[in-house]
Design a protein around this motif. Structure first.
Motif, PDB file in Angstrom:
ATOM      1  N   ASP A 171       9.647  -6.232 -17.210  1.00 53.23           N
ATOM      2  CA  ASP A 171      10.686  -7.177 -16.805  1.00 53.23           C
ATOM      3  C   ASP A 171      11.049  -8.119 -17.955  1.00 53.23           C
ATOM      4  OD1 ASP A 171      12.405  -8.353 -15.046  1.00 53.23           O
ATOM      5  OD2 ASP A 171      10.883  -9.466 -13.929  1.00 53.23           O
TER       6      ASP A 171
ATOM      7  N   VAL B 107      10.401  -1.813 -10.941  1.00 50.94           N
ATOM      8  CA  VAL B 107       8.999  -1.436 -11.178  1.00 50.94           C
ATOM      9  C   VAL B 107       8.903  -0.096 -11.917  1.00 50.94           C
ATOM     10  CG1 VAL B 107       6.805  -0.878 -10.088  1.00 50.94           C
ATOM     11  CG2 VAL B 107       8.217  -2.682  -9.122  1.00 50.94           C
TER      12      VAL B 107
ATOM     13  N   ALA C 159       4.041  -2.604 -15.442  1.00 41.58           N
ATOM     14  CA  ALA C 159       4.190  -2.258 -16.856  1.00 41.58           C
ATOM     15  C   ALA C 159       2.844  -2.309 -17.578  1.00 41.58           C
ATOM     16  CB  ALA C 159       5.182  -3.210 -17.518  1.00 41.58           C
TER      17      ALA C 159
ATOM     18  N   GLU D   2      -5.064 -11.076 -16.808  1.00 44.87           N
ATOM     19  CA  GLU D   2      -4.103 -11.370 -15.727  1.00 44.87           C
ATOM     20  C   GLU D   2      -4.346 -12.788 -15.207  1.00 44.87           C
ATOM     21  OE1 GLU D   2      -1.359 -10.177 -13.956  1.00 44.87           O
ATOM     22  OE2 GLU D   2      -1.720 -12.078 -12.922  1.00 44.87           O
TER      23      GLU D   2
ATOM     24  N   SER E 127       0.453  -9.378  -8.950  1.00 44.64           N
ATOM     25  CA  SER E 127       0.765 -10.626  -8.223  1.00 44.64           C
ATOM     26  C   SER E 127       2.264 -10.842  -8.004  1.00 44.64           C
ATOM     27  CB  SER E 127       0.134 -11.840  -8.906  1.00 44.64           C
ATOM     28  OG  SER E 127       0.647 -11.990 -10.183  1.00 44.64           O
ATOM     29  N   THR E 128       3.116 -10.367  -8.910  1.00 48.20           N
ATOM     30  CA  THR E 128       4.564 -10.569  -8.697  1.00 48.20           C
ATOM     31  C   THR E 128       5.003  -9.855  -7.422  1.00 48.20           C
ATOM     32  OG1 THR E 128       4.996 -10.781 -11.046  1.00 48.20           O
ATOM     33  CG2 THR E 128       6.866 -10.138  -9.685  1.00 48.20           C
TER      34      THR E 128
ATOM     35  N   LYS F 285       8.009  -7.240   2.597  1.00 47.19           N
ATOM     36  CA  LYS F 285       9.021  -6.690   1.680  1.00 47.19           C
ATOM     37  C   LYS F 285       8.721  -5.213   1.383  1.00 47.19           C
ATOM     38  CE  LYS F 285      11.841  -6.663  -2.065  1.00 47.19           C
ATOM     39  NZ  LYS F 285      12.116  -5.241  -2.183  1.00 47.19           N
TER      40      LYS F 285
ATOM     41  N   TYR G 218      11.282  -0.605  -3.026  1.00 48.44           N
ATOM     42  CA  TYR G 218      12.071   0.599  -3.294  1.00 48.44           C
ATOM     43  C   TYR G 218      11.653   1.151  -4.651  1.00 48.44           C
ATOM     44  CZ  TYR G 218      14.903  -1.365   0.416  1.00 48.44           C
ATOM     45  OH  TYR G 218      15.318  -1.876   1.622  1.00 48.44           O
TER      46      TYR G 218
ATOM     47  N   VAL H  91      -3.489 -16.046 -20.670  1.00 54.11           N
ATOM     48  CA  VAL H  91      -3.422 -16.089 -22.136  1.00 54.11           C
ATOM     49  C   VAL H  91      -2.613 -17.316 -22.522  1.00 54.11           C
ATOM     50  CG1 VAL H  91      -2.442 -14.945 -24.170  1.00 54.11           C
ATOM     51  CG2 VAL H  91      -3.675 -13.612 -22.446  1.00 54.11           C
TER      52      VAL H  91
HETATM   53  C1  LIG Z   1      12.895 -10.669  -4.722  1.00 55.84           C
HETATM   54  C2  LIG Z   1      12.591  -9.469  -5.585  1.00 55.84           C
HETATM   55  C3  LIG Z   1      12.562  -8.205  -5.026  1.00 55.84           C
HETATM   56  C4  LIG Z   1      12.281  -7.082  -5.819  1.00 55.84           C
HETATM   57  N1  LIG Z   1      12.251  -5.844  -5.230  1.00 55.84           N
HETATM   58  C5  LIG Z   1      12.019  -4.751  -5.986  1.00 55.84           C
HETATM   59  C6  LIG Z   1      11.986  -3.433  -5.395  1.00 55.84           C
HETATM   60  O1  LIG Z   1      12.126  -3.256  -4.187  1.00 55.84           O
HETATM   61  N2  LIG Z   1      11.772  -2.367  -6.228  1.00 55.84           N
HETATM   62  C7  LIG Z   1      11.597  -2.524  -7.583  1.00 55.84           C
HETATM   63  O2  LIG Z   1      11.426  -1.513  -8.276  1.00 55.84           O
HETATM   64  N3  LIG Z   1      11.595  -3.748  -8.151  1.00 55.84           N
HETATM   65  C8  LIG Z   1      11.799  -4.857  -7.395  1.00 55.84           C
HETATM   66  N4  LIG Z   1      11.794  -6.101  -7.969  1.00 55.84           N
HETATM   67  C9  LIG Z   1      11.534  -6.208  -9.419  1.00 55.84           C
HETATM   68  C10 LIG Z   1      10.041  -6.044  -9.752  1.00 55.84           C
HETATM   69  O3  LIG Z   1       9.304  -7.041  -9.090  1.00 55.84           O
HETATM   70  C11 LIG Z   1       9.838  -6.122 -11.262  1.00 55.84           C
HETATM   71  O4  LIG Z   1      10.713  -5.204 -11.888  1.00 55.84           O
HETATM   72  C12 LIG Z   1       8.421  -5.752 -11.671  1.00 55.84           C
HETATM   73  O5  LIG Z   1       7.473  -6.539 -10.973  1.00 55.84           O
HETATM   74  C13 LIG Z   1       8.256  -5.923 -13.171  1.00 55.84           C
HETATM   75  O6  LIG Z   1       6.978  -5.494 -13.550  1.00 55.84           O
HETATM   76  P1  LIG Z   1       6.243  -6.111 -14.831  1.00 55.84           P
HETATM   77  O7  LIG Z   1       4.942  -5.401 -14.904  1.00 55.84           O
HETATM   78  O8  LIG Z   1       7.138  -6.083 -15.991  1.00 55.84           O
HETATM   79  O9  LIG Z   1       6.019  -7.656 -14.502  1.00 55.84           O
HETATM   80  P2  LIG Z   1       5.312  -8.354 -13.267  1.00 55.84           P
HETATM   81  O10 LIG Z   1       5.187  -7.446 -12.110  1.00 55.84           O
HETATM   82  O11 LIG Z   1       6.032  -9.647 -13.098  1.00 55.84           O
HETATM   83  O12 LIG Z   1       3.812  -8.617 -13.779  1.00 55.84           O
HETATM   84  C14 LIG Z   1       3.534  -9.578 -14.743  1.00 55.84           C
HETATM   85  C15 LIG Z   1       2.110 -10.074 -14.567  1.00 55.84           C
HETATM   86  O13 LIG Z   1       1.781 -10.916 -15.684  1.00 55.84           O
HETATM   87  C16 LIG Z   1       1.006 -12.009 -15.232  1.00 55.84           C
HETATM   88  N5  LIG Z   1       1.111 -13.092 -16.208  1.00 55.84           N
HETATM   89  C17 LIG Z   1       2.190 -13.903 -16.443  1.00 55.84           C
HETATM   90  N6  LIG Z   1       1.896 -14.774 -17.434  1.00 55.84           N
HETATM   91  C18 LIG Z   1       0.627 -14.515 -17.824  1.00 55.84           C
HETATM   92  C19 LIG Z   1      -0.240 -15.098 -18.808  1.00 55.84           C
HETATM   93  N7  LIG Z   1       0.136 -16.120 -19.574  1.00 55.84           N
HETATM   94  N8  LIG Z   1      -1.488 -14.591 -18.962  1.00 55.84           N
HETATM   95  C20 LIG Z   1      -1.893 -13.549 -18.190  1.00 55.84           C
HETATM   96  N9  LIG Z   1      -1.110 -12.969 -17.235  1.00 55.84           N
HETATM   97  C21 LIG Z   1       0.122 -13.441 -17.065  1.00 55.84           C
HETATM   98  C22 LIG Z   1       1.631 -12.333 -13.870  1.00 55.84           C
HETATM   99  O14 LIG Z   1       0.719 -13.054 -13.064  1.00 55.84           O
HETATM  100  C23 LIG Z   1       1.939 -10.935 -13.319  1.00 55.84           C
HETATM  101  O15 LIG Z   1       0.870 -10.418 -12.550  1.00 55.84           O
HETATM  102  C24 LIG Z   1      12.032  -7.243  -7.198  1.00 55.84           C
HETATM  103  C25 LIG Z   1      12.014  -8.524  -7.764  1.00 55.84           C
HETATM  104  C26 LIG Z   1      12.302  -9.630  -6.973  1.00 55.84           C
HETATM  105  C27 LIG Z   1      12.279 -11.012  -7.612  1.00 55.84           C
END
Ligand SMILES: Cc1cc2nc3c(=O)[nH]c(=O)nc-3n(C[C@H](O)[C@H](O)[C@H](O)COP(=O)(O)OP(=O)(O)OC[C@H]3O[C@@H](n4cnc5c(N)ncnc54)[C@H](O)[C@@H]3O)c2cc1C
Length: 324
Positions: A25, A32, A73, A92, A98-99, A107, A110, A153
């Motif tokens: 993201d 996701v 990711a 983490e 957690s997101t 929720k 998809y 971090v």
């Molecule tokens: C309302 C909403 C609905 C959504 N619905 C969908 C859906 O239905 N299908 C879909 O595919 N996508 C959906 N998304 C998007 C999806 O949530 C993101 O694309 C996805 O979570 C991104 O994954 P990521 O691993 O990049 O980041 P994230 O899932 O955000 O994971 C990042 C992690 O890093 C951790 N972190 C942050 N800062 C630090 C730090 N300093 N030190 C250590 N850890 C840290 C966080 O706690 C978190 O656990 C939705 C998003 C929103 C807001």
């Protein structure tokens, strides 16, 4: 609404700091499945790079790769590298996934784009958010992936070719770092008067808390549309979007919104402010018990600055010089 700014990365997802990669993201991947795909691709590229460097670190306290963030990711990236024999740790700050876990209750996650198969070892199937997170937790356990939960971090520096990473609980050393922290912690604001009043919120957790209310949802992306659809089951909902049409919706959300006769959709509309119980739109005031401003997220600027990672809008002197 400002356009999304992301960290400055090259086509290999490497940031302005050589050896530090940004994925998911935070790198502009909004779903996701796509975030997991980037994790997988960066893992393959890192494996090649580490092979070229030769062997594994001789010092036992040095990891090959430290991944920041246990979302889709980061976990997919770490799992791939570990399966190839690399020493990997994931830091983490909250909990695994957690997101996704913090999305509104019940929720459905998809897994679009549907025509694209997911890649890598982390499981992903369309399901209620709690089941998606549980499948990731169970995967981490069975793969023996090292994930340090509840540890954030805070900074990073390079010392003699190895990164030294400071967390809220200690210090780590690693040859490469992958930043996969998402953007969930920093919702974007409209920047209008009254936006900090208690009835205006920038996240939606419990849809069932709201019953028989007049609610304004602001935004034109999947989060805003899903919130409007869920809230409209037991409230009068108006969806205000400044664009002339919805261009960023998933197929499923477009289909559901088209069929939602109980939502008043105001396209090309602009919110100019909030006052107690009132949302000011350009066309005039509206009574409103709650407003949800769901217009996306900002990159975590302070965190990236602490790491030394530049954003695309932070032009360094070299870029300015190139224009002269
Ligand atoms: C309302 C909403 C609905 C959504 N619905 C969908 C859906 O239905 N299908 C879909 O595919 N996508 C959906 N998304 C998007 C999806 O949530 C993101 O694309 C996805 O979570 C991104 O994954 P990521 O691993 O990049 O980041 P994230 O899932 O955000 O994971 C990042 C992690 O890093 C951790 N972190 C942050 N800062 C630090 C730090 N300093 N030190 C250590 N850890 C840290 C966080 O706690 C978190 O656990 C939705 C998003 C929103 C807001």
């Amino acid at each position: 609404m400002a356009t999304s700014v992301r960290p400055e990365i090259n086509e290999r997802f490497e940031s302005n700091i050589p050896g530090v990669f940004v994925i998911g993201d935070l790198a502009g991947s909004p779903l996701v499945k796509l975030a997991m795909e980037q994790g997988y691709e960066v893992a393959l590229a890192l494996e090649q790079e580490l092979q070229a460097l030769g062997g594994s670190p001789t010092e036992t306290d040095v990891y090959d790769v430290l991944v920041i963030g246990a979302g889709g990711a980061g976990l997919n990236c770490a799992a791939e590298l570990q399966s190839r024999g690399r020493r990997v740790v994931v830091i983490e700050k909250e909990q695994i996934g957690s997101t996704v876990a913090n999305l509104p209750e019940g929720k459905w996650i998809y897994t679009e784009p549907e025509e694209r198969p997911s890649v890598g070892l982390l499981p992903l199937r369309a399901a209620v958010k709690d089941d998606v997170v549980e499948s990731w937790r169970s995967f981490v356990r069975s793969a023996g992936l090292q994930v340090r939960e509840g540890e954030a971090v805070t900074s990073l520096r390079r010392e003699e070719g190895v990164f030294s990473i400071t967390t809220s609980a200690g210090r780590y050393r690693a040859r490469r770092v992958v930043v996969a922290t998402g953007k969930a912690g920093s919702p974007k604001k409209l920047g209008v008067p009254g936006e900090d009043l208690a009835f205006v919120q920038h996240r939606l957790f419990q849809t069932r808390k709201y019953q028989n209310e007049q609610i304004l949802v602001v935004g034109g992306g999947n989060s805003a549309v899903e919130a409007a659809l869920a809230l409209a089951e037991s409230n009068q909902v108006t969806l205000s979007y400044r664009g002339s049409e919805f261009t960023r919706l998933s197929k499923e959300n477009s289909r559901r919104l088209r069929g939602a006769s109980n939502i008043q959709v105001l396209l090309g509309s602009k919110v100019t402010g909030f006052a107690p119980g009132v949302c000011q739109l350009e066309g005039g005031p509206r009574a409103c018990d709650h407003a949800f401003v769901l217009i996306g997220s900002e990159p975590p600027r302070d965190f990236l600055k602490a790491l030394g990672i530049r954003l695309e809008d932070e032009w360094g002197w070299k870029k300015w010089a190139a224009l002269l």
